[in-house]
Motif scaffolding. Structure first.
Motif, mmCIF file in Angstrom:
data_model
loop_
_atom_site.group_PDB
_atom_site.id
_atom_site.type_symbol
_atom_site.label_atom_id
_atom_site.label_comp_id
_atom_site.label_asym_id
_atom_site.label_seq_id
_atom_site.Cartn_x
_atom_site.Cartn_y
_atom_site.Cartn_z
ATOM 1 N N ILE A 17 0.855 -1.042 0.028
ATOM 2 C CA ILE A 17 -0.114 0.081 0.029
ATOM 3 C C ILE A 17 0.945 1.432 0.066
ATOM 4 O O ILE A 17 1.765 1.194 0.859
ATOM 5 N N VAL A 18 0.638 2.180 -1.087
ATOM 6 C CA VAL A 18 1.449 3.316 -1.003
ATOM 7 C C VAL A 18 0.322 4.717 -0.750
ATOM 8 O O VAL A 18 -0.800 4.566 -1.073
ATOM 9 N N SER A 19 1.028 5.642 -0.269
ATOM 10 C CA SER A 19 0.092 6.653 0.058
ATOM 11 C C SER A 19 -0.004 7.495 -1.306
ATOM 12 O O SER A 19 0.753 7.478 -2.161
ATOM 13 N N CYS A 20 -1.154 8.374 -1.313
ATOM 14 C CA CYS A 20 -1.657 9.039 -2.532
ATOM 15 C C CYS A 20 -0.634 10.240 -2.295
ATOM 16 O O CYS A 20 0.371 10.476 -1.486
ATOM 17 N N GLY A 21 -0.667 11.303 -3.295
ATOM 18 C CA GLY A 21 0.286 12.407 -3.233
ATOM 19 C C GLY A 21 -0.511 13.687 -3.424
ATOM 20 O O GLY A 21 -1.583 13.883 -4.006
ATOM 21 N N PRO A 23 -9.509 14.368 -9.927
ATOM 22 C CA PRO A 23 -8.538 15.254 -9.068
ATOM 23 C C PRO A 23 -9.279 15.704 -7.838
ATOM 24 O O PRO A 23 -10.542 15.956 -7.973
ATOM 25 N N TYR A 24 -8.701 15.887 -6.760
ATOM 26 C CA TYR A 24 -9.297 16.246 -5.383
ATOM 27 C C TYR A 24 -8.221 16.948 -4.564
ATOM 28 O O TYR A 24 -6.990 16.902 -4.938
ATOM 29 N N ASP A 25 -8.650 17.750 -3.591
ATOM 30 C CA ASP A 25 -7.726 18.361 -2.683
ATOM 31 C C ASP A 25 -8.036 18.143 -1.258
ATOM 32 O O ASP A 25 -9.170 18.622 -0.660
ATOM 33 N N LEU A 26 -7.393 17.112 -0.710
ATOM 34 C CA LEU A 26 -7.686 16.653 0.776
ATOM 35 C C LEU A 26 -6.569 15.775 0.996
ATOM 36 O O LEU A 26 -5.914 14.972 0.500
ATOM 37 N N ARG A 27 -6.076 16.155 2.211
ATOM 38 C CA ARG A 27 -4.898 15.493 3.120
ATOM 39 C C ARG A 27 -5.553 14.605 3.951
ATOM 40 O O ARG A 27 -6.610 14.667 4.922
ATOM 41 N N MET A 28 -4.710 13.324 4.431
ATOM 42 C CA MET A 28 -5.279 12.490 5.325
ATOM 43 C C MET A 28 -5.001 13.213 6.613
ATOM 44 O O MET A 28 -4.232 13.862 7.022
ATOM 45 N N GLY A 29 -6.044 12.976 7.500
ATOM 46 C CA GLY A 29 -6.335 13.461 8.913
ATOM 47 C C GLY A 29 -7.393 14.742 8.751
ATOM 48 O O GLY A 29 -7.742 15.252 9.811
ATOM 49 N N ARG A 64 -10.730 16.987 8.091
ATOM 50 C CA ARG A 64 -12.040 16.559 8.139
ATOM 51 C C ARG A 64 -12.336 15.759 6.755
ATOM 52 O O ARG A 64 -12.170 16.155 5.642
ATOM 53 N N ASP A 65 -13.328 14.933 6.768
ATOM 54 C CA ASP A 65 -13.799 14.226 5.685
ATOM 55 C C ASP A 65 -12.868 13.317 5.001
ATOM 56 O O ASP A 65 -13.147 12.646 3.872
ATOM 57 N N SER A 66 -11.810 13.134 5.515
ATOM 58 C CA SER A 66 -10.842 12.087 5.226
ATOM 59 C C SER A 66 -11.109 10.654 5.482
ATOM 60 O O SER A 66 -11.920 10.508 6.395
ATOM 61 N N VAL A 67 -10.731 9.619 4.709
ATOM 62 C CA VAL A 67 -11.171 8.272 5.040
ATOM 63 C C VAL A 67 -10.559 7.873 6.430
ATOM 64 O O VAL A 67 -9.804 8.349 6.916
ATOM 65 N N THR A 68 -11.437 7.111 6.897
ATOM 66 C CA THR A 68 -11.252 6.153 8.331
ATOM 67 C C THR A 68 -10.886 5.086 8.125
ATOM 68 O O THR A 68 -10.849 4.460 7.356
ATOM 69 N N SER A 69 -10.222 4.542 9.337
ATOM 70 C CA SER A 69 -9.690 3.264 9.420
ATOM 71 C C SER A 69 -10.843 2.129 9.247
ATOM 72 O O SER A 69 -10.464 1.147 8.745
ATOM 73 N N GLU A 70 -12.191 2.506 9.797
ATOM 74 C CA GLU A 70 -13.210 1.845 9.408
ATOM 75 C C GLU A 70 -13.616 1.579 8.110
ATOM 76 O O GLU A 70 -13.748 0.323 7.571
ATOM 77 N N GLN A 71 -13.467 2.582 7.284
ATOM 78 C CA GLN A 71 -13.889 2.672 6.098
ATOM 79 C C GLN A 71 -12.886 1.765 5.423
ATOM 80 O O GLN A 71 -13.080 0.877 4.354
ATOM 81 N N VAL A 72 -11.455 1.953 5.604
ATOM 82 C CA VAL A 72 -10.443 1.050 4.940
ATOM 83 C C VAL A 72 -10.699 -0.216 5.221
ATOM 84 O O VAL A 72 -10.314 -1.165 4.536
ATOM 85 N N ARG A 73 -10.960 -0.937 6.439
ATOM 86 C CA ARG A 73 -11.181 -2.081 6.868
ATOM 87 C C ARG A 73 -12.148 -2.880 5.880
ATOM 88 O O ARG A 73 -12.200 -3.876 5.541
ATOM 89 N N GLN A 74 -13.348 -2.102 5.894
ATOM 90 C CA GLN A 74 -14.751 -2.574 4.929
ATOM 91 C C GLN A 74 -14.059 -2.581 3.504
ATOM 92 O O GLN A 74 -14.377 -3.673 2.951
ATOM 93 N N GLN A 75 -13.320 -1.917 3.123
ATOM 94 C CA GLN A 75 -12.686 -1.983 1.624
ATOM 95 C C GLN A 75 -11.777 -3.258 1.629
ATOM 96 O O GLN A 75 -11.534 -3.792 0.509
ATOM 97 N N ALA A 76 -10.821 -3.311 2.618
ATOM 98 C CA ALA A 76 -10.294 -4.553 2.707
ATOM 99 C C ALA A 76 -10.930 -5.619 2.509
ATOM 100 O O ALA A 76 -10.476 -6.706 1.919
#
Length: 396
Positions: free
Chosen positions: A12-16, A74-80, A82-94
């Motif tokens: 898994i690599v981070s976005c940029g 394209p979008y403009d949002l940083r991890m952390g 407001r409205d960024s993805v949560t670990s619960e959402q990532v778990r469900q995606q996994a």
């Protein structure tokens, strides 16, 4: 009985932040254009052999887990944020993508690793502890271009401009640092060399340590390694066909820690034994030694010196593992071979070090990142495996 198969490998690599300028959705693998993200992708490609031995996902602050071909805009949002993805959402995606039980490596900043660790507690984090973006890029280069340190190129002649001169100074300082690390690594191979880590499962791994030198030295180092293994919570097996090699078993992180730490701990232990041997050498040249050496042949003198150093090494190991409150002083007039303990223990006690904290975080991360996962054989059922002896049992 069916044997369990090794879990699939996932990187898994981070976005940029730098993204393609477009009004139409494009594959996620083409969206991020920054040099940091490109370095992450190169490392991920190296770890999965271009996708042949694993899958690569991008962790997006907005979308969560993305396949390289998933179309996004394209979008403009940083991890952390407001409205960024949560670990619960990532778990469900996994779960939806069938990778919840995968062997996961995360490449990216701490915030991305923290989100991922909540989903995969046993994940590997090669960039952990990196000192800034430059250190992270250097670690990534070690993954996708491991041969870059083998023949350091001669630095170019500095430009007369101030900025170029500063850059040249920094490059030369980095080159000296790299050369010093290479010399230290080559020096440690005189005491122990480690194999590639093999990960059977996120909780099971194996590696091996080989001890060079003559039979006596390699045996003493192997014995010390067996005793130090308990500190790192790993198990060791002696090979019946190779007395110089020990097989190491445990969790991936514990085995990687031990493979990194053991050569360093042995180097410091050998240094203490060598200091005791130098005391012996100075004694031989002193006039007080003549009466004790007069009846010995040159071969016997060499044997006495060799036996003294071997005994001193064992004393140093004992003191490092169980430091005494006090050490008796050596007595004048007695030959060193009759008082190995006070001489060697005195040095080891004065220069004591903690053998449980000698792993190098950078090397541990590289060992984990470069581990063999794709070709790891499935572990045999417990009833088919030979019993694993603890380090204490092997040393008895």
């Amino acid at each position: 009985m069916n044997t369990p198969t090794a879990p699939q490998r996932v990187i898994i690599v981070s976005c940029g932040g730098s993204k393609l300028v477009t009004e139409q959705p494009v594959p996620a693998g083409e969206m991020y254009t920054g040099s940091y993200h490109r370095a992450l992708r190169r490392a991920a490609d190296a770890l999965t052999h271009g996708g042949r031995s694993g899958r690569v996902f991008i962790l997006s602050a907005l979308h969560g887990l993305l396949g390289l071909n998933d179309p996004i805009a394209p979008y403009d949002l940083r991890m952390g944020d407001r409205d960024s993805v949560t670990s619960e959402q990532v778990r469900q995606q996994a779960i939806d993508r069938g990778i919840l039980d995968a062997d996961v490596t995360v490449l990216g900043p701490r915030t991305y690793c923290d989100i991922s660790r909540a989903v995969w507690p046993q994940l590997t984090e090669p960039l952990a502890g990196a000192r800034g973006i430059g250190d992270q890029l250097a670690r990534l280069a070690d993954i996708y271009d491991p041969a870059r340190h083998q023949e350091p190129q001669r630095p170019a002649r500095p430009d007369t401009r101030e900025g170029s001169i500063i850059e040249e100074i920094e490059r030369r300082a980095d080159a000296r640092h790299i050369a010093a690390e290479q010399r230290a690594a080559r020096r440690r191979t005189r005491y122990a060399t480690c194999s590639q880590l093999v990960i059977h499962h996120p909780t099971r791994a194996r590696g091996s340590l080989t001890f060079p030198g003559d039979t006596a030295k390699s045996g003493a180092r192997a014995s010390a390694a067996r005793r130090l293994a308990d500190l790192y919570q790993v198990q060791v097996r002696a090979r019946s066909d190779d007395a110089r090699t020990l097989d190491i078993h445990g969790t991936p992180r514990n085995v990687a820690h031990f493979l990194s730490a053991l050569p360093r701990a042995l180097e410091r232990t050998e240094a203490r034994a060598s200091e005791a041997a130098r005391l012996y050498g100075r004694w031989e040249r002193h006039s007080n030694a003549r009466t004790h050496l007069a009846s010995l042949t040159p071969a016997q003198r060499r044997a006495r010196a060799r036996d003294f150093r071997a005994a001193a090494f064992e004393v140093v190991v004992n003191v490092i593992l169980d430091p005494p409150d006090t050490v008796p002083e050596a007595r004048g007039g007695l030959p060193p071979w009759s008082q190995v303990y006070p001489l060697a223990a005195g040095i080891a006690h004065y220069y004591w070090f903690d053998p449980a904290g000698h792993e190098d975080p950078d090397e541990t991360a590289r060992i984990l990142a470069n581990a063999d996962r794709h070709h790891a054989p499935a572990a045999a059922p417990p009833e088919q495996q030979p019993p694993v002896r603890t380090a204490r049992e092997l040393s008895d």
